[in-house]
Design a protein around this motif. Sequence first.
Motif, PDB file in Angstrom:
ATOM      1  N   VAL A 171       0.855  -1.181   0.000  1.00  0.00           N
ATOM      2  CA  VAL A 171       0.000   0.000   0.000  1.00  0.00           C
ATOM      3  C   VAL A 171       0.895   1.236   0.000  1.00  0.00           C
ATOM      4  O   VAL A 171       1.843   1.328   0.775  1.00  0.00           O
ATOM      5  N   THR A 172       0.586   2.170  -0.865  1.00  0.00           N
ATOM      6  CA  THR A 172       1.384   3.394  -0.950  1.00  0.00           C
ATOM      7  C   THR A 172       0.867   4.434   0.036  1.00  0.00           C
ATOM      8  O   THR A 172      -0.264   4.356   0.515  1.00  0.00           O
ATOM      9  N   ARG A 173       1.696   5.420   0.303  1.00  0.00           N
ATOM     10  CA  ARG A 173       1.297   6.512   1.193  1.00  0.00           C
ATOM     11  C   ARG A 173       0.110   7.273   0.592  1.00  0.00           C
ATOM     12  O   ARG A 173      -0.812   7.656   1.303  1.00  0.00           O
ATOM     13  N   LEU A 174       0.117   7.466  -0.722  1.00  0.00           N
ATOM     14  CA  LEU A 174      -0.986   8.164  -1.387  1.00  0.00           C
ATOM     15  C   LEU A 174      -2.295   7.381  -1.254  1.00  0.00           C
ATOM     16  O   LEU A 174      -3.361   7.968  -1.053  1.00  0.00           O
ATOM     17  N   ALA A 175      -2.211   6.056  -1.312  1.00  0.00           N
ATOM     18  CA  ALA A 175      -3.405   5.223  -1.132  1.00  0.00           C
ATOM     19  C   ALA A 175      -3.935   5.349   0.299  1.00  0.00           C
ATOM     20  O   ALA A 175      -5.153   5.317   0.515  1.00  0.00           O
TER      21      ALA A 175
END
Length: 191
Positions: A130-134
């Motif tokens: 999971v990305t920070r933006l997600a």
Amino acid sequence: MMENRPSSFMQKLPNYLTFMRILVIPGVVASFSFPGIFAAWVGCGLFIAASITDWFDGYLARKFKSTSSLGRTFDPIADKLLVAATLLMMAAYDRLGYTGLWPAVIILCREVLVSGLREFLAEIKVGLPVTRLAKWKTGIQMVAIPMLMVADYSPWFCYFGEVGEILIWIAALLTTITGYDYLRAGLKHLD
């Protein structure tokens, strides 16, 4: 000297919180069936409580070093079920309005796409972190949805509808960006 290890319950607590989030969904859905401000706020409260457990289960899993494949699998599923069920009920009970349907469709389509991509990549033993933006997308979504749930019943909070709609569109934009990023990362692993 004995090592200070967390109890078995504390190690399992993140998974309990994830499953509690799933168990709350029928209550959120049922709240739409009852007219009036009380039912709307009960549904909103349940949604907010479930959203808060999303943060706590990850925090506790890291704190107690109790991350598990069960948690990694069901945590995003619990989020998707909660969001999808609530968006569908809001659409059914006309709490999104015409312009709010577009971001809801974008969010739902991205969630299905990313879930399918994760399943494919899991079969070939490739992780899709999971990305920070997600995480930002999820956070914004979890603020926008309860605002929209009670916007029609909030005379004291007259801007809930407008702010909620702006936030759901921001979440949809972030959904599109992160969905594209995940798809691009996943396509590298196609035969």
